[in-house]
Design a protein around this motif. Structure first.
Motif, PDB file in Angstrom:
ATOM      1  N   ARG A  14      -9.657  -4.476  -2.597  1.00 45.84           N
ATOM      2  CA  ARG A  14      -9.417  -4.971  -3.963  1.00 45.84           C
ATOM      3  C   ARG A  14      -9.050  -6.448  -3.995  1.00 45.84           C
ATOM      4  O   ARG A  14      -9.477  -7.185  -4.872  1.00 45.84           O
ATOM      5  CB  ARG A  14      -8.296  -4.139  -4.627  1.00 45.84           C
ATOM      6  CG  ARG A  14      -8.086  -4.489  -6.095  1.00 45.84           C
ATOM      7  CD  ARG A  14      -9.352  -4.196  -6.890  1.00 45.84           C
ATOM      8  NE  ARG A  14      -9.290  -4.680  -8.256  1.00 45.84           N
ATOM      9  CZ  ARG A  14      -9.511  -5.927  -8.636  1.00 45.84           C
ATOM     10  NH1 ARG A  14      -9.762  -6.861  -7.754  1.00 45.84           N
ATOM     11  NH2 ARG A  14      -9.467  -6.258  -9.922  1.00 45.84           N
ATOM     12  N   PHE A  15      -8.238  -6.893  -3.009  1.00 48.11           N
ATOM     13  CA  PHE A  15      -7.715  -8.258  -3.070  1.00 48.11           C
ATOM     14  C   PHE A  15      -8.138  -9.136  -1.896  1.00 48.11           C
ATOM     15  O   PHE A  15      -7.883 -10.338  -1.915  1.00 48.11           O
ATOM     16  CB  PHE A  15      -6.189  -8.235  -3.170  1.00 48.11           C
ATOM     17  CG  PHE A  15      -5.690  -7.531  -4.403  1.00 48.11           C
ATOM     18  CD1 PHE A  15      -5.767  -8.140  -5.638  1.00 48.11           C
ATOM     19  CD2 PHE A  15      -5.170  -6.254  -4.329  1.00 48.11           C
ATOM     20  CE1 PHE A  15      -5.317  -7.505  -6.786  1.00 48.11           C
ATOM     21  CE2 PHE A  15      -4.715  -5.596  -5.466  1.00 48.11           C
ATOM     22  CZ  PHE A  15      -4.800  -6.221  -6.705  1.00 48.11           C
ATOM     23  N   GLY A  16      -8.753  -8.559  -0.888  1.00 50.29           N
ATOM     24  CA  GLY A  16      -9.287  -9.343   0.211  1.00 50.29           C
ATOM     25  C   GLY A  16      -8.292  -9.697   1.295  1.00 50.29           C
ATOM     26  O   GLY A  16      -8.588  -9.593   2.483  1.00 50.29           O
ATOM     27  N   ALA A  60       0.827  -1.200   0.000  1.00 44.50           N
ATOM     28  CA  ALA A  60       0.000   0.000   0.000  1.00 44.50           C
ATOM     29  C   ALA A  60       0.863   1.252   0.000  1.00 44.50           C
ATOM     30  O   ALA A  60       0.598   2.216  -0.735  1.00 44.50           O
ATOM     31  CB  ALA A  60      -0.940  -0.009   1.206  1.00 44.50           C
ATOM     32  N   SER A  61       1.903   1.247   0.823  1.00 44.43           N
ATOM     33  CA  SER A  61       2.791   2.411   0.897  1.00 44.43           C
ATOM     34  C   SER A  61       3.514   2.644  -0.424  1.00 44.43           C
ATOM     35  O   SER A  61       3.592   3.784  -0.915  1.00 44.43           O
ATOM     36  CB  SER A  61       3.810   2.202   2.024  1.00 44.43           C
ATOM     37  OG  SER A  61       4.737   3.261   2.077  1.00 44.43           O
ATOM     38  N   ALA A  62       4.022   1.576  -1.025  1.00 41.42           N
ATOM     39  CA  ALA A  62       4.749   1.718  -2.285  1.00 41.42           C
ATOM     40  C   ALA A  62       3.843   2.189  -3.410  1.00 41.42           C
ATOM     41  O   ALA A  62       4.282   2.923  -4.309  1.00 41.42           O
ATOM     42  CB  ALA A  62       5.403   0.385  -2.652  1.00 41.42           C
ATOM     43  N   ALA A  63       2.571   1.788  -3.359  1.00 41.70           N
ATOM     44  CA  ALA A  63       1.628   2.178  -4.412  1.00 41.70           C
ATOM     45  C   ALA A  63       1.020   3.549  -4.158  1.00 41.70           C
ATOM     46  O   ALA A  63       0.376   4.112  -5.050  1.00 41.70           O
ATOM     47  CB  ALA A  63       0.520   1.131  -4.528  1.00 41.70           C
ATOM     48  N   GLY A  64       1.181   4.064  -2.942  1.00 39.25           N
ATOM     49  CA  GLY A  64       0.631   5.373  -2.605  1.00 39.25           C
ATOM     50  C   GLY A  64      -0.877   5.358  -2.415  1.00 39.25           C
ATOM     51  O   GLY A  64      -1.548   6.360  -2.686  1.00 39.25           O
ATOM     52  N   VAL A  65      -1.414   4.233  -1.938  1.00 40.96           N
ATOM     53  CA  VAL A  65      -2.851   4.140  -1.661  1.00 40.96           C
ATOM     54  C   VAL A  65      -3.042   3.677  -0.226  1.00 40.96           C
ATOM     55  O   VAL A  65      -2.118   3.166   0.417  1.00 40.96           O
ATOM     56  CB  VAL A  65      -3.566   3.164  -2.629  1.00 40.96           C
ATOM     57  CG1 VAL A  65      -3.333   3.574  -4.070  1.00 40.96           C
ATOM     58  CG2 VAL A  65      -3.099   1.740  -2.404  1.00 40.96           C
ATOM     59  N   GLY A  66      -4.249   3.828   0.279  1.00 41.54           N
ATOM     60  CA  GLY A  66      -4.546   3.373   1.617  1.00 41.54           C
ATOM     61  C   GLY A  66      -4.602   1.857   1.693  1.00 41.54           C
ATOM     62  O   GLY A  66      -4.970   1.182   0.721  1.00 41.54           O
ATOM     63  N   LYS A  67      -4.282   1.315   2.877  1.00 37.16           N
ATOM     64  CA  LYS A  67      -4.312  -0.141   3.022  1.00 37.16           C
ATOM     65  C   LYS A  67      -5.724  -0.679   2.854  1.00 37.16           C
ATOM     66  O   LYS A  67      -5.915  -1.800   2.380  1.00 37.16           O
ATOM     67  CB  LYS A  67      -3.742  -0.544   4.383  1.00 37.16           C
ATOM     68  CG  LYS A  67      -3.509  -2.038   4.500  1.00 37.16           C
ATOM     69  CD  LYS A  67      -2.611  -2.404   5.667  1.00 37.16           C
ATOM     70  CE  LYS A  67      -3.277  -2.170   7.004  1.00 37.16           C
ATOM     71  NZ  LYS A  67      -2.495  -2.761   8.117  1.00 37.16           N
ATOM     72  N   GLY A 119      -4.832 -13.345  -1.258  1.00 35.51           N
ATOM     73  CA  GLY A 119      -5.561 -12.978  -2.463  1.00 35.51           C
ATOM     74  C   GLY A 119      -4.712 -12.177  -3.427  1.00 35.51           C
ATOM     75  O   GLY A 119      -4.767 -12.378  -4.648  1.00 35.51           O
ATOM     76  N   LEU A 120      -3.916 -11.254  -2.894  1.00 37.86           N
ATOM     77  CA  LEU A 120      -3.011 -10.469  -3.731  1.00 37.86           C
ATOM     78  C   LEU A 120      -1.982 -11.376  -4.405  1.00 37.86           C
ATOM     79  O   LEU A 120      -1.712 -11.251  -5.613  1.00 37.86           O
ATOM     80  CB  LEU A 120      -2.312  -9.413  -2.879  1.00 37.86           C
ATOM     81  CG  LEU A 120      -1.158  -8.639  -3.545  1.00 37.86           C
ATOM     82  CD1 LEU A 120      -1.647  -7.854  -4.746  1.00 37.86           C
ATOM     83  CD2 LEU A 120      -0.485  -7.719  -2.525  1.00 37.86           C
ATOM     84  N   MET A 121      -1.411 -12.289  -3.643  1.00 33.49           N
ATOM     85  CA  MET A 121      -0.390 -13.175  -4.196  1.00 33.49           C
ATOM     86  C   MET A 121      -0.956 -14.077  -5.292  1.00 33.49           C
ATOM     87  O   MET A 121      -0.300 -14.344  -6.299  1.00 33.49           O
ATOM     88  CB  MET A 121       0.235 -14.021  -3.073  1.00 33.49           C
ATOM     89  CG  MET A 121       0.996 -13.212  -2.039  1.00 33.49           C
ATOM     90  SD  MET A 121       2.344 -12.241  -2.772  1.00 33.49           S
ATOM     91  CE  MET A 121       2.835 -11.211  -1.384  1.00 33.49           C
ATOM     92  N   ILE A 122      -2.195 -14.540  -5.108  1.00 39.88           N
ATOM     93  CA  ILE A 122      -2.814 -15.394  -6.113  1.00 39.88           C
ATOM     94  C   ILE A 122      -3.039 -14.627  -7.410  1.00 39.88           C
ATOM     95  O   ILE A 122      -2.822 -15.150  -8.514  1.00 39.88           O
ATOM     96  CB  ILE A 122      -4.144 -15.963  -5.595  1.00 39.88           C
ATOM     97  CG1 ILE A 122      -3.875 -16.988  -4.495  1.00 39.88           C
ATOM     98  CG2 ILE A 122      -4.953 -16.605  -6.716  1.00 39.88           C
ATOM     99  CD1 ILE A 122      -3.062 -18.182  -4.943  1.00 39.88           C
TER     100      ILE A 122
END
Length: 206
Positions: free
Chosen positions: A69-71, A56-63, A75-78
């Motif tokens: 988005r990914f649960g 989240a920090s690297a993308a500049g968005v809130g956690k 979920g993100l890794m999949i």
């Protein structure tokens, strides 16, 4: 050409990894930012060291955006794994020979094994995580790989239990097995690729 037609027919019921649903522009941008950030962090630190906070920090968005988005981290890794899986699946189903249609089934099996070994090594942490959950270990993409190997064995005229032979071959490409071979036994991917070739040629009688 006949082999290509037969393969398309045989694998028609097993789609390449599903694409993400259509998204609004801002949602699609956020998704791309998050995936790019996660890939960069994994490349730098390894999958095991990357947290949702880091992404989240690297993308500049809130956690919260990341979790919505990914649960979950899993979920993100999949999703990351599926995106790269789709590229490889397209290559062995529709790409140029010897990995894709146009080469003999034995040549395609040999090319598939070596290409998959590289993929497994590059994605070993993600694949290992996915392999711990039966819902992801035996999902549609995994079954597509199994059907592909089984189809090539059948086309090569291999006799006997094709399901068992396909499973035995694919066990050589298991992420934990490949990692153990490299890190604990010092067996390079090239050495493992030669082992794959030896087993394929034994099974196919070449």
């Amino acid at each position: 050409m006949v082999a290509a037609i037969n393969e398309s027919a045989g694998l028609a019921g097993l789609p390449v990894t599903d694409s993400a649903p259509h998204e609004r522009g801002d949602a699609a941008r956020n998704r791309a930012l998050l995936l790019d950030a996660a890939r960069a962090l994994i490349a730098e630190h390894g999958a095991d060291a990357v947290t949702m906070d880091d992404v989240a920090s690297a993308a500049g968005v809130g956690k919260g955006t990341l979790f919505r988005r990914f649960g979950s981290r899993a979920g993100l890794m999949i999703v990351l794994l599926d995106e790269d899986e789709k590229v490889q699946q397209q290559a062995f189903m529709f790409g140029p020979p010897p990995l894709g249609p146009g080469a003999s089934p034995v040549e395609r099996l040999l090319a598939y094994g070596r290409e998959r070994l590289r993929f497994v090594w590059d994605h070993r942490a993600l694949l290992s995580d996915a392999g711990r959950d039966p819902q992801t270990r035996f999902n549609a993409p995994a079954m597509l790989h199994r059907s592909h190997v089984r189809m090539l064995l059948a086309t090569a005229g291999t006799s006997g239990d094709l399901d068992g032979q396909a499973d035995a071959l694919l066990s050589l490409l298991d992420s934990d097995y490949v990692t153990h071979q490299v890190e604990d036994l010092g067996r390079s991917l090239e050495t493992q690729g030669q082992a794959w070739e030896d087993v394929v040629r034994k099974l196919c009688g070449t």
